[in-house]
Scaffold this active site. Structure first.
Site, short mmCIF file in Angstrom:
data_model
loop_
_atom_site.label_atom_id
_atom_site.label_comp_id
_atom_site.label_asym_id
_atom_site.label_seq_id
_atom_site.Cartn_x
_atom_site.Cartn_y
_atom_site.Cartn_z
N LEU A 150 -2.96 -2.56 -1.59
CA LEU A 150 -2.70 -3.98 -1.73
C LEU A 150 -3.68 -4.63 -0.76
O LEU A 150 -3.54 -4.50 0.45
CB LEU A 150 -1.26 -4.33 -1.36
CG LEU A 150 -0.90 -5.81 -1.39
CD1 LEU A 150 -1.01 -6.37 -2.80
CD2 LEU A 150 0.51 -6.01 -0.85
N ILE B 23 -5.39 -6.86 1.69
CA ILE B 23 -5.02 -7.96 2.58
C ILE B 23 -6.14 -8.23 3.57
O ILE B 23 -6.60 -9.34 3.71
CB ILE B 23 -3.70 -7.64 3.33
CG1 ILE B 23 -2.56 -7.52 2.31
CG2 ILE B 23 -3.39 -8.72 4.35
CD1 ILE B 23 -1.25 -7.06 2.88
N CYS C 189 0.82 -1.22 0.00
CA CYS C 189 0.00 0.00 0.00
C CYS C 189 0.85 1.26 0.00
O CYS C 189 2.04 1.24 0.27
CB CYS C 189 -0.96 0.05 1.18
SG CYS C 189 -2.16 -1.27 1.20
N ASN D 74 -1.76 3.28 5.31
CA ASN D 74 -0.87 2.23 4.85
C ASN D 74 -0.34 1.52 6.08
O ASN D 74 0.17 2.18 6.99
CB ASN D 74 0.29 2.85 4.04
CG ASN D 74 1.40 1.87 3.77
OD1 ASN D 74 1.19 0.68 3.63
ND2 ASN D 74 2.61 2.38 3.70
N GLY D 75 -0.47 0.21 6.13
CA GLY D 75 0.13 -0.51 7.25
C GLY D 75 -0.73 -1.62 7.78
O GLY D 75 -1.62 -2.13 7.11
N GLU D 76 -0.43 -1.97 9.02
CA GLU D 76 -1.16 -3.03 9.71
C GLU D 76 -1.19 -2.71 11.20
O GLU D 76 -0.14 -2.45 11.81
CB GLU D 76 -0.47 -4.38 9.49
CG GLU D 76 -1.22 -5.53 10.08
CD GLU D 76 -0.56 -6.87 9.78
OE1 GLU D 76 -1.07 -7.89 10.30
OE2 GLU D 76 0.45 -6.91 9.06
#
Length: 197
Positions: A46, A48, A2, A70-72
């Site tokens: 992206l 997920i 991302c 962007n991230g997790e």
């Protein structure tokens, strides 16, 4: 992976498209945009988590808070449960949506309960205010350029370089650092004026 990109203080729809196109390799699955007169937020995704309803930008219940991310966030399931217990309505199963609701409750401290790697840009429509944040260790990249009357940010510097009014120039101190350490320590970058958050 991302990526996010955007700016505040002016409007240029074509610039936002160029910026997101420059980072399209970071998110080949989807893109999303939020454009107002004095702020533009874009992202490349992206997919997920929550492939069906996780399209960004994501807003809170009344649309007054908008985020690209962007991230997790590793603890997002616990955060979601707490938010729902406290009366928030969450429309997706993404970790991204936690950010807008935490901002409603905590303001700038919305980053405090986040356990993860992230970079985001959040627009508070009521206060006409942009909050740009990054995880504590700086795992997810985020660079910015302050201009007269505006700010441009992106996950990669090459997206910032698509702004036609910025003339890229080498920062001699950053070059010295690179030749000494084999990297440019934050908050500097190899380009004069572009900083790492």
């Amino acid at each position: 992976m991302c990526g996010i990109a955007g700016f505040a203080g002016f409007r240029d729809d074509m610039l936002l498209e160029r910026m997101c196109r420059a980072i399209s390799h970071r998110g080949p699955d989807d893109d999303g945009f939020h454009i107002e007169e004095d702020v533009s937020l874009g992202m490349r995704r992206l997919s997920i988590i929550d492939l069906t309803t996780g399209k960004q930008p994501i807003e809170n219940e009344d649309g007054s808070v908008v985020v690209v991310y962007n991230g997790e966030i590793y603890n997002y399931k616990e955060l979601r449960q707490g938010l729902m217990t406290r009366g928030h309505t969450l429309r997706t199963a993404t970790d991204t949506e936690c950010i807008v609701h935490l901002y409603e409750e905590l303001g700038d401290d919305c980053v405090v309960p986040l356990n993860g790697m992230f970079a985001f840009a959040l627009w508070d429509r009521r206060r006409r205010r942009l909050l740009v944040a990054r995880d504590r260790l700086g795992v997810k990249p985020l660079s910015y350029l302050a201009l007269p009357g505006g700010l441009i940010f992106a996950s990669e510097i090459k997206a910032i370089l698509t702004h036609g009014g910025y003339r890229p120039a080498l920062d001699p101190a950053a070059l010295h650092d690179y030749l000494t350490y084999m990297y440019v320590p934050g908050p500097g970058s190899i380009f004069r004026g572009i900083r790492k958050l």
